[in-house]
Design an enzyme around this catalytic site. Structure first.
Site, mmCIF file in Angstrom:
data_model
loop_
_atom_site.group_PDB
_atom_site.id
_atom_site.type_symbol
_atom_site.label_atom_id
_atom_site.label_comp_id
_atom_site.label_asym_id
_atom_site.label_seq_id
_atom_site.Cartn_x
_atom_site.Cartn_y
_atom_site.Cartn_z
ATOM 1 N N GLU A 61 0.816 -1.229 0.000
ATOM 2 C CA GLU A 61 0.000 0.000 0.000
ATOM 3 C C GLU A 61 0.844 1.271 0.000
ATOM 4 O O GLU A 61 0.574 2.201 0.755
ATOM 5 C CB GLU A 61 -1.019 0.025 1.156
ATOM 6 N N TYR A 99 -7.227 3.898 -8.968
ATOM 7 C CA TYR A 99 -6.625 3.555 -7.671
ATOM 8 C C TYR A 99 -5.394 2.690 -7.909
ATOM 9 O O TYR A 99 -5.491 1.603 -8.464
ATOM 10 C CB TYR A 99 -7.628 2.828 -6.769
ATOM 11 N N GLU A 101 -1.561 1.206 -6.261
ATOM 12 C CA GLU A 101 -0.616 1.091 -5.161
ATOM 13 C C GLU A 101 0.589 0.279 -5.587
ATOM 14 O O GLU A 101 0.542 -0.465 -6.568
ATOM 15 C CB GLU A 101 -1.285 0.519 -3.905
ATOM 16 N N HIS A 151 -0.899 -8.349 -2.358
ATOM 17 C CA HIS A 151 -1.971 -7.711 -1.601
ATOM 18 C C HIS A 151 -3.257 -8.023 -2.349
ATOM 19 O O HIS A 151 -3.539 -7.421 -3.387
ATOM 20 C CB HIS A 151 -1.724 -6.191 -1.515
ATOM 21 N N ASP A 185 -0.596 -8.926 2.830
ATOM 22 C CA ASP A 185 -1.983 -8.783 3.271
ATOM 23 C C ASP A 185 -2.837 -9.526 2.252
ATOM 24 O O ASP A 185 -3.174 -9.001 1.201
ATOM 25 C CB ASP A 185 -2.353 -7.292 3.329
ATOM 26 N N ASP A 230 -3.208 -10.986 7.310
ATOM 27 C CA ASP A 230 -1.831 -10.988 6.801
ATOM 28 C C ASP A 230 -1.196 -12.346 7.097
ATOM 29 O O ASP A 230 -1.308 -12.848 8.214
ATOM 30 C CB ASP A 230 -1.044 -9.857 7.476
ATOM 31 N N HIS A 270 -2.942 -2.440 10.100
ATOM 32 C CA HIS A 270 -2.389 -3.804 10.136
ATOM 33 C C HIS A 270 -1.121 -3.846 10.965
ATOM 34 O O HIS A 270 -0.309 -2.918 10.901
ATOM 35 C CB HIS A 270 -1.989 -4.271 8.727
#
Ligand SMILES: *[C@@H]1O[C@H](CO)[C@@H](O)[C@H](O)[C@H]1NC(C)=O
Length: 287
Positions: A61, A99, A101, A151, A185, A230, A270
Site C-alpha cells: 500500500e 486507484y 498502489e 496484496h 496482506d 496478513d 495492520h
C-alpha cells in the site's frame, strides 16, 4: 530469545553486547503510505523503528505517484539505523482504474542482495499483480529464497489466493527452486473468505504449503477486529527447515512501542507479520 533476535542495531546504539540470532523477514501493509504519512514525524519515527528490526520488509500500500514518500522512508531508515544500508526494490503502480498502489521490498543491502525479480504482467486474473524477488544472503542458513508478495483485492481474495498457487509453480520453474515464501496482506480471513471457499483454495490445501501465521492470529490493530488477514506461507522443505520454529507472529507495535490504539492506527490498521530464518555459520562468526 526474543530480545536477542532484534538486536543488531539495538546492540550498537546501547553498547550492550547482544548477538543477533536470526534473520528477520516481515510483511507490512502500511495503510496508504504516501506523502502525508512521510511528512508526519510521529508516524515516520515509528515506521523506522519497526522496519529497522527486519533484514527484509515486504511493504504494501505505497500510494504516491511521485515516488518521494518511499525515498523519504529509506532516507530516514538509513539515518536511524546506521549499522546497515537499506535499499528498496519497488513494483510498478498496480491496480485497475485510477486507484494504484505499489509493493516495495526494503532490504539491508550489506546482508542481502536481489538476484532477480518478477512482476506479473497485467491480466484479468489479479486486481493487482503479485510481485516476486529472488534474494541471496550468505547470512541465512538457506542462502537463496524467493519472496512472493501480494496484496489481494478483498472481494477477490479467495480466488486470488487460489491463483497464487499457479504463480508459485511458475516461479519454481522459472528460478529452479522449491523455496518460495508467499507473504502479504492476503485478506485471508473473516468475511473475505467464506468458510465454504477454503476447500477450493489450492494454496491452502496442497500439503507442500505451510501456513505459518494461523487463522487465530490477529493481524489487525483495532481492538474491534480480530482477523488473520496478513499471512506468511512457506513452500519448500529447505526453506521450512531454515525457519526458526515458532518465530512467525504478528508484531504488535501498539504494545512494543507503548502507543495508544489511536496513535497506532495513525501508522496502519495492520500489524506486520514476521518470521525468522536461522543464520548461517558465517553469520554466526561475524555478527
Ligand atoms: C496489542 O497490544 C495492545 C496493547 O497492549 C493490546 O491492547 C492489543 O489487544 C494487542 N493486540 C493484539 C492483536 O495482540
Amino acid at each position: 530469545m526474543e530480545g536477542r533476535c532484534i538486536a543488531i542495531s539495538f546492540a550498537i546504539s546501547t553498547g550492550v553486547e547482544v548477538v543477533a540470532s536470526s534473520f528477520k523477514i516481515c510483511a507490512f501493509n502500511i495503510r496508504s503510505f504516501g506523502r502525508a504519512k512521510a511528512a508526519n514525524q510521529q508516524v515516520m519515527g515509528a515506521l523506522v523503528q519497526i522496519l529497522s528490526r527486519c533484514d527484509i520488509s515486504a511493504v504494501q500500500e505505497v500510494r504516491d505517484a511521485k515516488g518521494s514518500a518511499i525515498q523519504t522512508l529509506l532516507r530516514e531508515l538509513n539515518r536511524y539505523d546506521s549499522s546497515h544500508r537499506y535499499r528498496h526494490l519497488e513494483s510498478s503502480r498496480l491496480g485497475r482504474g485510477s486507484y494504484k498502489e505499489q509493493m516495495v521490498f526494503v532490504y539491508r543491502r550489506d546482508i542481502v542482495s536481489v538476484i532477480d525479480w518478477y512482476q506479473l504482467g497485467d491480466s484479468d486474473a489479479f486486481v493487482r499483480a503479485p510481485f516476486a524477488a529472488r534474494f541471496r544472503s550468505s547470512y541465512t542458513a538457506i542462502l537463496e529464497f524467493v519472496l512472493l508478495l501480494h496484496h489481494t483485492s478483498p472481494r477477490e481474495a479467495a480466488h486470488e489466493l487460489d491463483l497464487l498457487f499457479g504463480v508459485c509453480v511458475e516461479l519454481m520453474q522459472k528460478w529452479k527452486t522449491e523455496n518460495v515464501m508467499v507473504l502479504g496482506d492476503l485478506n485471508a480471513a473473516g468475511a473475505y473468505i467464506p468458510a465454504s471457499a477454503w476447500a477450493g483454495i489450492r494454496l491452502r490445501n496442497h500439503l507442500a504449503f505451510h501456513w505459518l501465521i494461523g487463522d487465530a492470529v490477529d493481524t489487525t490493530v483495532s481492538r474491534r477486529t480480530c482477523c488473520a488477514y496478513d499471512r506468511i506461507i512457506v513452500h519448500g522443505e529447505e526453506l521450512l527447515a531454515a525457519v526458526v520454529p515458532r518465530s512467525a507472529k504478528a508484531f504488535n507495535f501498539t504494545e512494543e512501542l507503548g502507543l495508544t490504539e489511536e496513535e497506532a492506527l495513525e501508522i496502519s490498521d495492520h500489524y506486520p507479520v514476521e518470521v525468522n530464518l536461522q543464520l548461517s555459520p558465517k553469520a554466526q562468526r561475524e555478527l
